[in-house]
Design a protein around this motif. Sequence first.
Motif, mmCIF file in Angstrom:
data_model
loop_
_atom_site.group_PDB
_atom_site.id
_atom_site.type_symbol
_atom_site.label_atom_id
_atom_site.label_comp_id
_atom_site.label_asym_id
_atom_site.label_seq_id
_atom_site.Cartn_x
_atom_site.Cartn_y
_atom_site.Cartn_z
ATOM 1 N N ILE A 107 11.905 -20.810 8.408
ATOM 2 C CA ILE A 107 10.569 -20.903 9.024
ATOM 3 C C ILE A 107 10.119 -22.361 9.105
ATOM 4 C CG2 ILE A 107 8.106 -20.368 8.644
ATOM 5 C CD1 ILE A 107 9.124 -17.643 7.454
ATOM 6 N N MET A 108 10.340 -23.115 8.034
ATOM 7 C CA MET A 108 9.927 -24.531 8.037
ATOM 8 C C MET A 108 10.692 -25.315 9.100
ATOM 9 S SD MET A 108 7.451 -24.661 6.001
ATOM 10 C CE MET A 108 7.215 -26.431 5.875
ATOM 11 N N LYS A 109 11.982 -25.060 9.229
ATOM 12 C CA LYS A 109 12.779 -25.741 10.264
ATOM 13 C C LYS A 109 12.224 -25.422 11.646
ATOM 14 C CE LYS A 109 16.942 -25.961 7.480
ATOM 15 N NZ LYS A 109 18.219 -25.365 7.120
ATOM 16 N N LYS A 110 11.848 -24.158 11.860
ATOM 17 C CA LYS A 110 11.267 -23.747 13.144
ATOM 18 C C LYS A 110 9.920 -24.444 13.387
ATOM 19 C CE LYS A 110 14.239 -20.855 14.860
ATOM 20 N NZ LYS A 110 15.062 -21.363 15.959
ATOM 21 N N LEU A 111 9.099 -24.549 12.350
ATOM 22 C CA LEU A 111 7.793 -25.215 12.502
ATOM 23 C C LEU A 111 7.980 -26.695 12.846
ATOM 24 C CD1 LEU A 111 5.682 -23.611 9.631
ATOM 25 C CD2 LEU A 111 5.168 -23.514 12.071
ATOM 26 N N PHE A 112 8.918 -27.363 12.177
ATOM 27 C CA PHE A 112 9.177 -28.772 12.507
ATOM 28 C C PHE A 112 9.602 -28.901 13.962
ATOM 29 C CE2 PHE A 112 9.737 -29.439 7.835
ATOM 30 C CZ PHE A 112 8.830 -30.480 7.704
ATOM 31 N N ALA A 113 10.490 -28.001 14.422
ATOM 32 C CA ALA A 113 10.977 -28.051 15.805
ATOM 33 C C ALA A 113 9.846 -27.746 16.790
ATOM 34 C CB ALA A 113 12.124 -27.061 15.985
ATOM 35 N N LYS A 114 9.053 -26.711 16.484
ATOM 36 C CA LYS A 114 7.973 -26.300 17.385
ATOM 37 C C LYS A 114 6.937 -27.408 17.560
ATOM 38 C CE LYS A 114 4.737 -22.503 18.083
ATOM 39 N NZ LYS A 114 5.286 -21.637 19.099
ATOM 40 N N CYS A 115 6.691 -28.155 16.483
ATOM 41 C CA CYS A 115 5.693 -29.224 16.535
ATOM 42 C C CYS A 115 6.305 -30.560 16.978
ATOM 43 C CB CYS A 115 5.028 -29.384 15.171
ATOM 44 S SG CYS A 115 4.059 -27.937 14.686
ATOM 45 N N ASN A 116 7.590 -30.549 17.280
ATOM 46 C CA ASN A 116 8.297 -31.768 17.701
ATOM 47 C C ASN A 116 8.152 -32.905 16.699
ATOM 48 O OD1 ASN A 116 9.455 -30.875 20.144
ATOM 49 N ND2 ASN A 116 7.443 -31.029 21.124
ATOM 50 N N PHE A 117 8.231 -32.573 15.430
ATOM 51 C CA PHE A 117 8.158 -33.596 14.386
ATOM 52 C C PHE A 117 9.567 -34.070 14.076
ATOM 53 C CE2 PHE A 117 4.117 -31.569 12.419
ATOM 54 C CZ PHE A 117 3.355 -32.115 13.441
#
Length: 133
Positions: free
Chosen positions: A19-29
């Motif tokens: 989930i954290m990896k997905k959040l980083f990707a979704k937010c383009n961080f």
Amino acid sequence: MMKFNNVFIVDDDLVYHFIMKKLFAKCNFNINTSYFFNGLEAIEGLKKKMDDEQAIPDLILLDINMPVYDGWQFLEEFKKLKNFLKKEIIVYLVSSSNDISDINKSERYDQEVKKYLFKPMTIENFQNIFVNN
């Protein structure tokens, strides 16, 4: 403005890592993330990076309930190390525990822990940490 370049995710749940990896990707961080399954692994990871200021995490997202070293044991070891670190590290406790004793215990680490967040991590929480910090 985001100020985190290196982040440690310390949690024994593979789904949470995903989930954290997905959040980083979704937010383009574009952030260097290191994932650990318990507090001992994270302390060892921190010790390995202590001499390289660039590699020391700016932020640690720390679970409480884990095997080997739980979040509290991590914080005890972190307290011993933090004066030797070349920069300040912000720590958020991220836990599914809404037990008042855990929340109260986190307040004893007011020099180490910035905030106690509840799982699941939401996009709002994520943005509050990484954008509005």
